[in-house]
Motif scaffolding. Structure first.
Motif, mmCIF file in Angstrom:
data_model
loop_
_atom_site.group_PDB
_atom_site.id
_atom_site.type_symbol
_atom_site.label_atom_id
_atom_site.label_comp_id
_atom_site.label_asym_id
_atom_site.label_seq_id
_atom_site.Cartn_x
_atom_site.Cartn_y
_atom_site.Cartn_z
ATOM 1 N N ARG A 86 -5.908 -4.859 1.654
ATOM 2 C CA ARG A 86 -6.181 -5.229 2.913
ATOM 3 C C ARG A 86 -6.840 -6.584 2.958
ATOM 4 O O ARG A 86 -7.620 -7.280 3.759
ATOM 5 C CB ARG A 86 -6.564 -4.323 3.880
ATOM 6 N N MET B 277 -2.449 5.443 6.904
ATOM 7 C CA MET B 277 -1.515 5.911 5.836
ATOM 8 C C MET B 277 -1.699 6.889 4.966
ATOM 9 O O MET B 277 -0.586 7.517 4.704
ATOM 10 C CB MET B 277 -1.887 4.250 5.084
ATOM 11 N N PHE B 278 -3.082 7.284 4.722
ATOM 12 C CA PHE B 278 -3.057 8.238 3.857
ATOM 13 C C PHE B 278 -2.778 9.755 4.279
ATOM 14 O O PHE B 278 -2.309 10.516 3.772
ATOM 15 C CB PHE B 278 -4.683 8.520 3.194
ATOM 16 N N PHE B 279 -2.871 9.715 5.549
ATOM 17 C CA PHE B 279 -2.522 10.919 6.397
ATOM 18 C C PHE B 279 -1.380 10.982 7.116
ATOM 19 O O PHE B 279 -1.339 11.647 7.983
ATOM 20 C CB PHE B 279 -3.609 11.458 7.283
ATOM 21 N N ARG B 280 -0.288 10.012 6.925
ATOM 22 C CA ARG B 280 0.653 9.792 7.611
ATOM 23 C C ARG B 280 1.438 10.971 7.851
ATOM 24 O O ARG B 280 2.193 11.335 8.783
ATOM 25 C CB ARG B 280 1.335 8.554 7.122
ATOM 26 N N ARG B 281 1.504 12.009 6.835
ATOM 27 C CA ARG B 281 2.534 13.062 6.921
ATOM 28 C C ARG B 281 1.731 14.130 7.658
ATOM 29 O O ARG B 281 2.561 15.232 7.855
ATOM 30 C CB ARG B 281 2.928 13.389 5.623
ATOM 31 N N ARG B 282 0.532 13.846 8.275
ATOM 32 C CA ARG B 282 0.009 15.131 8.648
ATOM 33 C C ARG B 282 0.185 15.349 10.335
ATOM 34 O O ARG B 282 -0.275 16.162 11.213
ATOM 35 C CB ARG B 282 -1.660 15.287 8.421
ATOM 36 N N GLY C 206 -11.265 13.229 2.951
ATOM 37 C CA GLY C 206 -10.241 13.216 2.320
ATOM 38 C C GLY C 206 -9.493 12.042 1.340
ATOM 39 O O GLY C 206 -8.537 12.296 1.080
ATOM 40 N N THR D 201 -8.936 0.778 -3.312
ATOM 41 C CA THR D 201 -8.103 0.169 -3.639
ATOM 42 C C THR D 201 -7.148 -0.322 -2.279
ATOM 43 O O THR D 201 -6.815 -1.313 -2.181
ATOM 44 C CB THR D 201 -7.036 1.069 -4.505
ATOM 45 N N SER D 202 -7.181 0.669 -1.255
ATOM 46 C CA SER D 202 -6.507 0.241 -0.067
ATOM 47 C C SER D 202 -7.313 -0.860 0.585
ATOM 48 O O SER D 202 -6.541 -1.733 1.221
ATOM 49 C CB SER D 202 -6.590 1.608 0.937
ATOM 50 N N HIS E 113 -12.055 5.867 -5.018
ATOM 51 C CA HIS E 113 -11.358 4.844 -5.567
ATOM 52 C C HIS E 113 -10.104 4.264 -4.937
ATOM 53 O O HIS E 113 -9.636 3.272 -4.891
ATOM 54 C CB HIS E 113 -10.941 5.322 -6.926
ATOM 55 N N ASP E 114 -9.410 5.525 -4.139
ATOM 56 C CA ASP E 114 -8.428 5.040 -3.469
ATOM 57 C C ASP E 114 -8.745 4.250 -2.070
ATOM 58 O O ASP E 114 -7.941 3.218 -1.938
ATOM 59 C CB ASP E 114 -7.731 6.340 -2.913
ATOM 60 N N LEU E 115 -9.847 4.573 -1.530
ATOM 61 C CA LEU E 115 -10.344 3.774 -0.542
ATOM 62 C C LEU E 115 -10.400 2.319 -0.832
ATOM 63 O O LEU E 115 -10.043 1.435 -0.182
ATOM 64 C CB LEU E 115 -11.347 4.320 0.080
ATOM 65 N N PRO F 172 -10.526 9.855 -1.684
ATOM 66 C CA PRO F 172 -11.395 9.339 -2.700
ATOM 67 C C PRO F 172 -11.950 8.236 -2.862
ATOM 68 O O PRO F 172 -10.980 7.110 -2.377
ATOM 69 C CB PRO F 172 -10.506 10.031 -4.175
ATOM 70 N N LEU G 263 0.723 -1.360 0.041
ATOM 71 C CA LEU G 263 0.156 -0.119 -0.174
ATOM 72 C C LEU G 263 0.937 1.310 0.145
ATOM 73 O O LEU G 263 0.730 2.356 -0.701
ATOM 74 C CB LEU G 263 -0.861 -0.198 1.311
ATOM 75 N N TYR H 49 0.661 4.407 -2.571
ATOM 76 C CA TYR H 49 0.600 5.960 -2.004
ATOM 77 C C TYR H 49 1.673 6.323 -1.179
ATOM 78 O O TYR H 49 1.681 6.656 -0.307
ATOM 79 C CB TYR H 49 -0.712 5.668 -1.121
#
Lengths: 134, 428
Positions: free
Chosen positions: B372, B422-427, B359, B367-368, B363-365, B361, A5, A9
């Motif tokens: 899993r 994962m998506f917001f890991r840099r926040r 936050g 895929t994620s 399609h990304d959710l 989209p 993943l 991303y």
């Protein structure tokens, strides 16, 4: 599983998704084209400013998944300064290389949406424009 | 062989055990978490075996020969048709009609073809300029586009009945829009996005009061609740085999015999004719009038087997398990910050949960979640008018069947949280 993943991303994808390069519109584009990915509803418009046979500026606008939007952003960066003729010959593989993340066939459609818009637009130009008269 | 009715109620775990794909770990170290029954249901072993049995033991064309294989496969097909008629609680037919092999059950390739058949065959004959076809935003594109096509061809008009704010069918609005101009009300028995359960019987009653016909799209409801065409008093009802644990490529159109008798054929070809002359033909009575060409025979027979399975499991067990899954899914997802669930409350819907995560989209959710090991659908779900009402381009949909488990709901909730991390890991 999660490492795969993080592959998709990756930071550079999320960077472009969250802070896209040249997202918006050109005041007077030489050409513009829009397409949609009907599967997931991605929408994308690409606008180019062409002069001297080269792309001077590229802007995109659209909405959709992180992959399609990040790819469009990266494509805008890539095309600026390049010759129209060179971009006409750009293979899809090169776009996937620029993305540099492993995409399944269905997600490749997202990653290649901007590329498809670019190619359609360039092929529909009658001839390489802006060869200035000598 | 076909499933048998048990004395002791079956458990949801035992139902799950009948589905080879759900217990198969060949693709990885754990079985797939399949939350996409709304798109297509997985198939029980009995259905898979029945298709093999058809091809291994009695493959032949139907209604066309006198050899033993032909006799056998025709008997199997017609037995399946009778099972379907009983499953839909159709009324008993006149004895003379039965001698003619008349039936109100028409095999189609699926829900889409069933609706197109009615729109083209009934619509072309009975719709006039100014007539109205009443739709609502819960409908799947398959119950919108065929009506737009026949409206354009006949001069009839599409009228949209708005939903309540929470995505339910609005009977008050419906009353206001119903008139003598209303000729057809096409309505789903269960929304494929929101899970909304329109009050089908009441809709039919009110539509009939103004002389309109009603087509019920039972594609999404079929695996979750009985289709009772007599209780509904439906003029037409359609569903697909593949959403009812049966094969793809086969579906059913139910129509009241008097309507089917009045309607002209949809497709012309072999098996649907009575006589063929140089300049015209005459047609058989239903169902054959509407079954031109060779049917997907093995699929039609295996659909009967799928219905045997559903009846062996029993609606009580199916409903209890699905309701538990639905309630658990709402409870688990509602507490995750950023998650929005669309549509009515649990009390007013079937086992479908469509949601967005702020936050991320859809399609990304999707895929994620897929990575899993969780299969969901992320798109507009062939219901663009509905998504326009919801004000979103796409949603992520978890749709359940009795073979799903509460542990799978937990895994979904956990995977959503992990995706956010994962998506917001840099926040930070």
């Amino acid at each position: 599983m999660s490492d795969r993943l993080d592959d998709i991303y990756d930071d550079h994808i999320l960077d472009h998704f969250e802070s896209p390069y040249h997202k918006g519109h050109l005041p007077c584009p030489s050409c513009a084209h829009s397409e949609r990915n009907p599967i997931c509803g991605d929408q994308l418009t690409l606008e180019l400013q062409i002069a001297d046979g080269k792309v001077q500026q590229a802007f995109f606008d659209g909405k959709g998944c992180a992959i399609s939007q990040a790819a469009a952003s990266m494509l805008c960066e890539h095309v600026e300064g390049r010759a129209v003729e060179e971009l006409r010959n750009m293979p899809a593989k090169q776009m996937l290389d620029i993305l540099n993340v492993p995409l399944t066939p269905s997600r490749q459609k997202c990653g290649l949406l901007g590329f498809k818009v670019l190619k359609t637009m360039l092929y529909s130009l009658d001839e390489p424009p802006a060869e200035p008269a000598k | 062989m076909s499933a048998t009715v048990r004395d002791v109620p079956i458990t949801a775990a035992a139902i799950r055990g009948e589905f080879p794909l759900l217990t198969n770990t060949a693709g990885g170290d754990r079985p797939l978490i399949y939350l996409d029954t709304g798109a297509t249901a997985q198939k029980p072993q009995a259905v898979i075996d029945k298709i093999t049995e058809c091809y291994e033991h009695f493959n032949a064309n139907v209604h066309r020969g006198v050899h033993p294989l032909h006799e056998r496969i025709t008997a199997e097909l017609e037995a399946s048709r009778k099972k379907i008629a009983a499953f839909l609680n159709t009324r008993p037919l006149d004895e003379l009609d039965l001698l003619d092999d008349v039936s109100e059950i028409i095999f189609t390739s699926g829900t889409t073809m069933g609706i197109n058949l009615v729109a083209q065959s009934w619509g072309r004959q009975f719709l006039k300029p100014g007539d109205e076809i009443l739709l609502n935003p819960l409908e799947h594109h398959a119950n919108i586009v065929p009506w737009q096509m026949i409206a354009a061809a006949t001069g009839a008009k599409i009228v949209w009945c708005p939903l309540t704010a929470d995505g339910r069918f609005d009977l008050d609005q419906f009353d206001k829009l119903l008139s003598r101009r209303t000729k057809m009300v096409a309505v789903t028995a269960m929304s494929n996005v929101l899970g909304t359960l329109p009050p089908v019987g009441e809709i039919v009653r009110r539509a009939h009061a103004v002389g309109a016909k009603v087509l019920i799209d039972a594609a999404q409801s079929a695996p979750h609740a009985p289709i009772d065409v007599q209780a509904w008093d439906a003029d037409f009802a359609v569903f697909s085999g593949h959403k009812l644990y049966g094969p793809t490529g086969i579906g059913v159109l139910y129509g009241k015999l008097e309507l089917l008798d009045e309607m002209g054929p949809f497709l012309g070809g072999g098996n649907m004719i009575d006589e063929v002359f140089d300049d015209h033909s005459t047609y058989k009575r239903p169902p054959f009038k509407f079954e031109a060409g060779t049917l997907p025979i093995a699929e039609a027979i295996a659909l009967g087997t799928a219905i045997d399975c559903v009846q062996a499991w029993g609606w009580d067990v199916i409903h209890r398990q699905e309701q538990a899954l639905l309630e658990a899914c709402h409870e688990r997802l509602e507490v995750i910050p950023g998650v929005t669930i669309y549509g009515p409350s649990v009390a007013h819907k079937g086992a479908i949960v469509s949601f967005t995560v702020e936050g991320i989209p859809a399609h990304d959710l999707g895929t994620s979640l897929a990575q899993r090991g969780i299969a969901v659908r992320a798109s507009h779900h062939c219901a663009k008018p509905l998504h326009k009402c919801l004000g979103v381009d796409a949603t992520t949909r978890a749709s359940f069947a009795a073979y799903n488990t509460l542990a799978e709901v937990d895994a979904l909730a956990e995977a959503i949280v992990n995706t956010q991390q994962m998506f917001f890991r840099r926040r930070g």
